[in-house]
Design a protein around this motif. Structure first.
Motif, short mmCIF file in Angstrom:
data_model
loop_
_atom_site.label_atom_id
_atom_site.label_comp_id
_atom_site.label_asym_id
_atom_site.label_seq_id
_atom_site.Cartn_x
_atom_site.Cartn_y
_atom_site.Cartn_z
N ASP A 42 1.00 -1.26 -0.08
CA ASP A 42 0.07 0.18 -0.03
C ASP A 42 0.69 0.96 -0.16
O ASP A 42 0.67 2.35 -0.72
CB ASP A 42 -0.92 -0.21 1.28
CG ASP A 42 -1.90 -0.95 1.06
OD1 ASP A 42 -2.31 -1.41 -0.21
OD2 ASP A 42 -2.56 -1.55 1.95
N ARG A 43 1.92 1.18 0.71
CA ARG A 43 2.99 2.45 0.69
C ARG A 43 3.54 2.72 -0.57
O ARG A 43 3.89 3.71 -1.16
CB ARG A 43 3.77 2.10 1.79
CG ARG A 43 3.48 2.26 3.18
CD ARG A 43 4.48 2.18 4.37
NE ARG A 43 3.92 1.83 5.56
CZ ARG A 43 4.58 2.12 6.37
NH1 ARG A 43 5.81 2.45 6.62
NH2 ARG A 43 4.05 2.11 7.75
N PHE A 44 3.75 1.50 -1.18
CA PHE A 44 4.70 1.57 -2.67
C PHE A 44 3.60 2.13 -3.58
O PHE A 44 4.00 2.82 -4.10
CB PHE A 44 5.51 0.26 -2.79
CG PHE A 44 5.98 0.15 -4.07
CD1 PHE A 44 7.11 0.94 -4.28
CD2 PHE A 44 5.50 -0.43 -5.09
CE1 PHE A 44 7.74 1.10 -5.51
CE2 PHE A 44 6.04 -0.68 -6.35
CZ PHE A 44 7.25 0.32 -6.70
N GLY A 45 2.81 1.09 -3.84
CA GLY A 45 1.72 1.40 -4.52
C GLY A 45 2.06 1.50 -6.20
O GLY A 45 1.15 1.80 -7.04
N GLY A 46 3.17 1.27 -6.64
CA GLY A 46 3.69 1.66 -7.85
C GLY A 46 3.38 2.96 -8.48
O GLY A 46 2.73 3.03 -9.67
N LYS A 47 3.74 3.97 -7.76
CA LYS A 47 3.24 5.48 -8.32
C LYS A 47 3.71 6.03 -9.49
O LYS A 47 3.03 6.57 -10.26
CB LYS A 47 3.67 6.23 -7.17
CG LYS A 47 2.87 6.00 -5.66
CD LYS A 47 3.80 6.88 -4.46
CE LYS A 47 3.20 6.39 -3.34
NZ LYS A 47 4.30 6.18 -2.13
N GLU A 48 4.77 5.30 -9.97
CA GLU A 48 5.42 5.75 -11.28
C GLU A 48 4.96 5.37 -12.60
O GLU A 48 5.14 5.74 -13.59
CB GLU A 48 6.90 5.77 -11.04
CG GLU A 48 7.57 6.30 -9.88
CD GLU A 48 7.46 7.93 -9.85
OE1 GLU A 48 7.59 8.33 -11.00
OE2 GLU A 48 7.22 8.46 -8.86
N ASN A 49 4.38 3.87 -12.18
CA ASN A 49 4.16 3.23 -13.30
C ASN A 49 2.83 2.55 -13.31
O ASN A 49 2.17 1.85 -12.38
CB ASN A 49 5.16 2.30 -13.61
CG ASN A 49 5.07 1.18 -14.65
OD1 ASN A 49 3.95 0.72 -14.90
ND2 ASN A 49 6.24 1.14 -15.29
N ARG A 50 1.89 2.92 -14.29
CA ARG A 50 0.42 2.31 -14.33
C ARG A 50 0.46 0.84 -14.53
O ARG A 50 -0.44 0.45 -13.72
CB ARG A 50 -0.20 3.05 -15.67
CG ARG A 50 -1.69 2.76 -15.77
CD ARG A 50 -2.43 3.46 -16.99
NE ARG A 50 -3.86 3.06 -16.83
CZ ARG A 50 -4.56 3.22 -17.87
NH1 ARG A 50 -4.31 4.03 -18.68
NH2 ARG A 50 -5.80 2.96 -17.45
N GLU A 51 1.32 0.28 -15.10
CA GLU A 51 1.21 -1.06 -15.35
C GLU A 51 1.73 -1.90 -14.12
O GLU A 51 1.06 -2.83 -13.64
CB GLU A 51 2.34 -1.63 -16.38
CG GLU A 51 2.45 -3.12 -16.53
CD GLU A 51 1.01 -3.89 -16.98
OE1 GLU A 51 0.89 -5.13 -16.59
OE2 GLU A 51 0.12 -3.16 -17.82
N ALA A 52 2.58 -1.18 -13.46
CA ALA A 52 2.91 -1.66 -11.89
C ALA A 52 1.71 -1.61 -11.11
O ALA A 52 1.43 -2.36 -10.18
CB ALA A 52 4.20 -1.03 -11.51
N ARG A 53 1.02 -0.33 -11.13
CA ARG A 53 -0.18 -0.30 -10.21
C ARG A 53 -1.06 -1.38 -10.38
O ARG A 53 -1.65 -2.12 -9.36
CB ARG A 53 -0.88 0.96 -10.56
CG ARG A 53 -0.06 2.22 -9.63
CD ARG A 53 -0.96 3.48 -9.64
NE ARG A 53 -1.40 3.79 -10.99
CZ ARG A 53 -0.85 4.85 -11.83
NH1 ARG A 53 0.32 5.21 -11.69
NH2 ARG A 53 -1.35 5.03 -12.86
N THR A 54 -1.35 -1.86 -11.57
CA THR A 54 -2.31 -2.87 -12.18
C THR A 54 -1.73 -4.23 -11.67
O THR A 54 -2.65 -4.82 -11.00
CB THR A 54 -2.21 -3.05 -13.66
OG1 THR A 54 -2.95 -1.70 -14.15
CG2 THR A 54 -3.34 -4.22 -14.04
N GLN A 55 -0.56 -4.50 -11.64
CA GLN A 55 0.19 -5.68 -11.06
C GLN A 55 -0.03 -5.71 -9.68
O GLN A 55 -0.30 -6.83 -9.05
CB GLN A 55 1.49 -6.08 -11.75
CG GLN A 55 1.52 -6.19 -13.38
CD GLN A 55 0.92 -7.26 -13.72
OE1 GLN A 55 0.91 -8.37 -13.12
NE2 GLN A 55 -0.06 -7.29 -14.96
#
Length: 101
Positions: A42-55
């Protein structure tokens, strides 16, 4: 780990109870580990990358399902343990015999 350390000095029913409690103790550790992992995701959240957020959302959903299954299993254990009348008192007696003095 304390329950595991008692195993060598016990026998019979007491040892079986220790085995059962040690297994449940490990499950609680698994639940705790999942809570920590979910918090970090939750803290990391893939803020920089949309694909990372989805994964990460998919991973988080799988971890939440796993955590729910572990929690259900632990609650079922507690219900069964408490219904076996005397199990808690047996555990207390066993542990009190190990206390010095």
């Amino acid at each position: 780990y304390m329950m595991d350390s008692l195993r060598p000095i016990l026998s019979g029913t007491d040892a079986q109870l220790v085995d059962l409690m040690a297994a449940r103790q490990r499950r609680l550790g698994d639940l705790h580990d999942l809570d920590l992992l979910l918090d970090r995701l939750d803290r990391f959240g893939g803020k920089e990358n949309r694909e990372a957020r989805t994964q990460l959302r998919r991973l988080r959903a799988a971890l939440v399902r796993r955590r729910a299954a572990l929690a259900r299993s632990y609650r079922a254990f507690l219900r069964t343990f408490s219904r076996r009348g005397g199990s808690v008192s047996r555990l207390r007696q066993m542990l009190s015999r190990l206390e010095p003095g």
